[in-house]
Design a protein around this motif. Sequence first.
Motif, PDB file in Angstrom:
ATOM      1  N   UNK A 255       0.806  -1.216   0.000  1.00  0.00           N
ATOM      2  CA  UNK A 255       0.000   0.000   0.000  1.00  0.00           C
ATOM      3  C   UNK A 255       0.841   1.270   0.000  1.00  0.00           C
ATOM      4  N   UNK A 256       1.986   1.334   0.771  1.00  0.00           N
ATOM      5  CA  UNK A 256       2.834   2.537   0.659  1.00  0.00           C
ATOM      6  C   UNK A 256       3.348   2.753  -0.764  1.00  0.00           C
ATOM      7  N   UNK A 257       3.679   1.650  -1.464  1.00  0.00           N
ATOM      8  CA  UNK A 257       4.133   1.773  -2.849  1.00  0.00           C
ATOM      9  C   UNK A 257       3.011   2.299  -3.735  1.00  0.00           C
ATOM     10  N   UNK A 258       1.793   1.812  -3.487  1.00  0.00           N
ATOM     11  CA  UNK A 258       0.640   2.287  -4.262  1.00  0.00           C
ATOM     12  C   UNK A 258       0.462   3.786  -4.067  1.00  0.00           C
ATOM     13  N   UNK A 259       0.589   4.243  -2.833  1.00  0.00           N
ATOM     14  CA  UNK A 259       0.431   5.669  -2.540  1.00  0.00           C
ATOM     15  C   UNK A 259       1.476   6.500  -3.290  1.00  0.00           C
ATOM     16  N   UNK A 260       2.731   6.061  -3.256  1.00  0.00           N
ATOM     17  CA  UNK A 260       3.806   6.815  -3.905  1.00  0.00           C
ATOM     18  C   UNK A 260       3.635   6.821  -5.424  1.00  0.00           C
ATOM     19  N   UNK A 261       3.216   5.683  -5.974  1.00  0.00           N
ATOM     20  CA  UNK A 261       3.002   5.606  -7.427  1.00  0.00           C
ATOM     21  C   UNK A 261       1.848   6.505  -7.844  1.00  0.00           C
ATOM     22  N   UNK A 262       0.775   6.489  -7.067  1.00  0.00           N
ATOM     23  CA  UNK A 262      -0.368   7.371  -7.367  1.00  0.00           C
ATOM     24  C   UNK A 262       0.024   8.844  -7.250  1.00  0.00           C
ATOM     25  N   UNK A 263       0.882   9.144  -6.268  1.00  0.00           N
ATOM     26  CA  UNK A 263       1.362  10.516  -6.102  1.00  0.00           C
ATOM     27  C   UNK A 263       2.176  10.948  -7.318  1.00  0.00           C
ATOM     28  N   UNK A 264       3.036  10.056  -7.796  1.00  0.00           N
ATOM     29  CA  UNK A 264       3.841  10.352  -8.983  1.00  0.00           C
ATOM     30  C   UNK A 264       2.954  10.587 -10.194  1.00  0.00           C
ATOM     31  N   UNK A 265       1.960   9.714 -10.377  1.00  0.00           N
ATOM     32  CA  UNK A 265       1.068   9.855 -11.524  1.00  0.00           C
ATOM     33  C   UNK A 265       0.233  11.133 -11.400  1.00  0.00           C
ATOM     34  N   UNK A 266      -0.294  11.381 -10.210  1.00  0.00           N
ATOM     35  CA  UNK A 266      -1.121  12.567 -10.020  1.00  0.00           C
ATOM     36  C   UNK A 266      -0.354  13.851 -10.291  1.00  0.00           C
ATOM     37  N   UNK A 267       0.880  13.916  -9.800  1.00  0.00           N
ATOM     38  CA  UNK A 267       1.701  15.099 -10.047  1.00  0.00           C
ATOM     39  C   UNK A 267       2.016  15.238 -11.532  1.00  0.00           C
ATOM     40  N   UNK A 268       2.361  14.114 -12.176  1.00  0.00           N
ATOM     41  CA  UNK A 268       2.646  14.152 -13.607  1.00  0.00           C
ATOM     42  C   UNK A 268       1.438  14.566 -14.421  1.00  0.00           C
ATOM     43  N   UNK A 269       0.271  14.030 -14.063  1.00  0.00           N
ATOM     44  CA  UNK A 269      -0.956  14.359 -14.783  1.00  0.00           C
ATOM     45  C   UNK A 269      -1.287  15.845 -14.633  1.00  0.00           C
ATOM     46  N   UNK A 270      -1.123  16.366 -13.404  1.00  0.00           N
ATOM     47  CA  UNK A 270      -1.422  17.783 -13.169  1.00  0.00           C
ATOM     48  C   UNK A 270      -0.481  18.679 -13.970  1.00  0.00           C
ATOM     49  N   UNK A 271       0.805  18.353 -13.955  1.00  0.00           N
ATOM     50  CA  UNK A 271       1.789  19.151 -14.711  1.00  0.00           C
ATOM     51  C   UNK A 271       1.481  19.095 -16.204  1.00  0.00           C
ATOM     52  N   UNK A 272       1.208  17.897 -16.697  1.00  0.00           N
ATOM     53  CA  UNK A 272       0.919  17.697 -18.122  1.00  0.00           C
ATOM     54  C   UNK A 272      -0.341  18.451 -18.537  1.00  0.00           C
ATOM     55  N   UNK A 273      -1.400  18.290 -17.771  1.00  0.00           N
ATOM     56  CA  UNK A 273      -2.699  18.862 -18.144  1.00  0.00           C
ATOM     57  C   UNK A 273      -2.694  20.388 -18.026  1.00  0.00           C
ATOM     58  N   UNK A 274      -2.204  20.910 -16.907  1.00  0.00           N
ATOM     59  CA  UNK A 274      -2.271  22.352 -16.680  1.00  0.00           C
ATOM     60  C   UNK A 274      -1.314  23.099 -17.607  1.00  0.00           C
ATOM     61  N   UNK A 275      -0.102  22.573 -17.784  1.00  0.00           N
ATOM     62  CA  UNK A 275       0.863  23.262 -18.654  1.00  0.00           C
ATOM     63  C   UNK A 275       0.404  23.243 -20.105  1.00  0.00           C
ATOM     64  N   UNK A 276      -0.172  22.124 -20.557  1.00  0.00           N
ATOM     65  CA  UNK A 276      -0.713  22.078 -21.914  1.00  0.00           C
ATOM     66  C   UNK A 276      -1.866  23.069 -22.071  1.00  0.00           C
ATOM     67  N   UNK A 277      -2.709  23.150 -21.042  1.00  0.00           N
ATOM     68  CA  UNK A 277      -3.819  24.097 -21.089  1.00  0.00           C
ATOM     69  C   UNK A 277      -3.326  25.532 -21.160  1.00  0.00           C
ATOM     70  N   UNK A 278      -2.313  25.855 -20.363  1.00  0.00           N
ATOM     71  CA  UNK A 278      -1.748  27.208 -20.395  1.00  0.00           C
ATOM     72  C   UNK A 278      -1.149  27.528 -21.765  1.00  0.00           C
ATOM     73  N   UNK A 279      -0.436  26.569 -22.345  1.00  0.00           N
ATOM     74  CA  UNK A 279       0.189  26.777 -23.658  1.00  0.00           C
ATOM     75  C   UNK A 279      -0.872  26.985 -24.737  1.00  0.00           C
ATOM     76  N   UNK A 280      -1.893  26.127 -24.755  1.00  0.00           N
ATOM     77  CA  UNK A 280      -2.918  26.214 -25.798  1.00  0.00           C
ATOM     78  C   UNK A 280      -3.734  27.498 -25.679  1.00  0.00           C
ATOM     79  N   UNK A 281      -4.086  27.876 -24.453  1.00  0.00           N
ATOM     80  CA  UNK A 281      -4.864  29.111 -24.259  1.00  0.00           C
ATOM     81  C   UNK A 281      -4.048  30.343 -24.621  1.00  0.00           C
ATOM     82  N   UNK A 282      -2.762  30.337 -24.300  1.00  0.00           N
ATOM     83  CA  UNK A 282      -1.910  31.478 -24.628  1.00  0.00           C
ATOM     84  C   UNK A 282      -1.743  31.609 -26.138  1.00  0.00           C
TER      85      UNK A 282
END
Length: 386
Positions: A255-282
């Motif tokens: 379960x600790x590994x699951x938490x860390x993996x989900x944290x990595x994915x969540x951070x990556x998804x947020x960076x990917x989604x928000x930065x792409x959104x900022x680029x496209x809107x700009x």
Amino acid sequence: MTPLLTLLYEGCRPQDARWALLGDTTMPYWDWTMLLVVFAYTAMQAALYYLPFGQVEHRGKDEDGQVLRYNINGLHAFVISSALLVGMWSGGVFQACRITGRIYSLVCACYVLSFLIATLLYLHSFKKQPFSQTGPLLRDFALGKDINHRVFGIDMKHFFMVRIGFMGWGMVITCYLLAEIEKDGRVSLPMLLVVTFQLLYIVEFLLDEASVLPTKEFTQDGIGFLMIQGEYIYIPFYSSTAAFFLLQRPVQISLPSVFLICLLYGAGFAIYYISNGQKNCFRKNPSDPAFAGLRTILSPSGQNLLVSGWFGWVRHPNYLGDIMMTWAWTLPCGFSSVLPYIPAVVCTNMLRERANEIEEACEEKHGEAWKEYCRRVPYQLLPNIY
């Protein structure tokens, strides 16, 4: 690509006798049924392209000056395709093991069909351009002669990128998940993580399907055998190696590994989604009040370059998020084999090289403004590291 896939799948060979429940343990290299499956899927997606849902994008013009029209309804087609697949499986009409137990045959069928389609498109291109005006035959066949090749109103590049590549990837990982249920009567936590992460990535792409239209691959590269083969083979099968590995070599995860993996994915998804959104809107509206507090550099091309926000952190934050997500859906495979990590390594290197290509083009386009941007934002992907 096929020898590499063979290496991956041989390295994932099951050690458990229960795999016999899934059909052929010899993994036959050819089965005419798989060719029919691939052809039927392609024909179904061609029909779904005309769904009266979604929106219509008009981008660019063809050689005759006609505005190019794109049906942006991939998400609707994906939902219908997935519901049909799961519905047939639930009703006993379809068994996922019949697909996952013949992966070699399916890959070979995709290779054959992509070759046939590339040949037909190559021959069709002579209607626009006489043979005397073409380049070397093999180069034109591999890389394509046309950028915007259309058949029956369907843009072939858009079709293969979205309907065959990304949606095919979703169909393949769904089959892996269903096959695990057939094999074990349940879904393991590692498999659930991999499939969920990848489906979220695919759905996010389909939600923003129109964002592929202004990309370099779409606007500058031709559509030839290499591109078509990549969408039939590389995206659906190579990208889903982690799920295939777990289907044949189940692993346990804490379960600790699951938490860390989900944290990595969540951070990556947020960076990917928000930065792409900022680029496209700009790009669409640089004068939007939302960007009033961000610093920019005026380029000789007349455009402004963002030097704050996500693109003031690193020069390619969207690629960083992409890389983080790729590693997150690989880590549930554990460390018993290096093979499921090969796609993650290849993806990381590919995005690094693509970032270099983009920077070369930006330096040529923006000149001193780009050099000043690189001076202010010195890191490509990882702050203070790279």
